[in-house]
Scaffold this active site. Structure first.
Site, short mmCIF file in Angstrom:
data_model
loop_
_atom_site.label_atom_id
_atom_site.label_comp_id
_atom_site.label_asym_id
_atom_site.label_seq_id
_atom_site.Cartn_x
_atom_site.Cartn_y
_atom_site.Cartn_z
N SER A 132 0.80 -1.18 0.10
CA SER A 132 -0.14 -0.01 -0.05
C SER A 132 0.95 1.21 0.03
O SER A 132 1.93 1.12 0.41
CB SER A 132 -0.82 0.11 1.23
N TYR A 140 -2.44 -0.72 9.95
CA TYR A 140 -2.53 -1.32 8.67
C TYR A 140 -1.33 -0.86 7.91
O TYR A 140 -0.50 -1.66 7.32
CB TYR A 140 -3.95 -0.71 7.88
#
Length: 269
Positions: free
Chosen positions: A153, A166
């Site tokens: 990400s 995350y």
């Protein structure tokens, strides 16, 4: 007399995690459409079965150069990963391409995440990558070639308010993949990272208030120190799948330990 060129990934065997929907499904579909045999795995076994049915149907319009295997898999379970990777090799042949897409999202303040959320983020997003690579990378090295791509990400390299767990788990997965690439480079195994930004997936939509794309996604959110997307569009899963396909292709034969941002310029890199 001219002969048609072989499909781009003819003879290749790919193992894809998180293939039930979103980016993972786009990756599995793209590799299969270009001739690879694909083991598509997901915690949602029904989703990968549906994907398989759609891709292998007679009217799907895809060349039947490879085979497609759909299996339920919890990447956080090392025994399950060992069993399913072994089955893929038995059914499809030696795996030479691994694409780690499986991931989960938990949001909240950095100091406010509970133990369960923190543990589950790392179990899937980081340990899941470790489990699959541990099973498949040594065999690739033994054969002298292979490709591993981890879909991380842009949050792995750019701090995000409310996404500390995350982001940290994705950063761990990205760095593990790069270290793996360093250790296996002389064995002919290339390891790279794709870092998507906002992409139209079920995970992304879970952050929206409704079905409409919130203006903050494209225009940024100064209150949360979030940049706008310079290209002015949210990514489609296919945009990420195309980047993955490039990195596992022979066109990228001299690329390893790289992190490719597919975020429309949002990370300003």
């Amino acid at each position: 007399m001219s002969h048609a060129a072989a499909p781009r990934f003819a003879g290749r065997v790919a193992f894809v995690t998180g293939a039930g929907r979103g980016i993972g499904a786009a990756v599995a579909r793209t590799l299969y459409a270009h001739g690879a045999s694909v083991a598509a795995t997901d915690l949602d076994g029904e989703a990968v079965e549906e994907l398989a049915a759609g891709l292998t149907a007679p009217d799907a319009g895809l060349p039947a150069h490879g085979r497609f295997l759909a299996r339920r898999l919890d990447v956080a379970d090392p025994a399950a990963v060992r069993a399913v990777t072994a089955e893929a090799a038995r059914e499809l042949g030696p795996v030479d391409t691994l694409v780690n897409v499986a991931g989960i999202l938990r949001t909240g303040p950095a100091a406010g995440l509970d133990d369960a959320d923190w543990a589950s983020l790392f179990a899937v997003n980081a340990s899941g990558v470790f489990h699959t690579a541990r099973e498949l990378a040594p065999a690739m090295a033994g054969r002298g070639r292979g490709c591993i791509v981890t879909v991380a990400s842009d949050a792995a390299g750019v701090p995000r308010a409310g996404m500390a767990g995350y982001a940290a788990s994705k950063a761990a997965a990205a760095m593990f993949t790069k270290c793996l690439g360093l250790e296996y480079a002389r064995s002919g195994v290339r390891c790279n990272v794709v870092a998507p930004g906002s992409t139209d997936t079920p995970m992304q939509r879970s952050l929206w208030d409704g079905d409409e794309l919130p203006p903050r996604v494209l225009e940024g959110d100064p209150a949360r120190y979030r940049n706008a997307i310079p290209l002015g569009r949210i990514a489609d899963p296919q945009d990420v799948a195309d980047a993955v396909a490039f990195l596992v292709s022979d066109e990228a034969r001299h690329l390893t330990m790289q992190q490719l941002y597919v975020d429309g310029g949002a990370s300003l890199r």
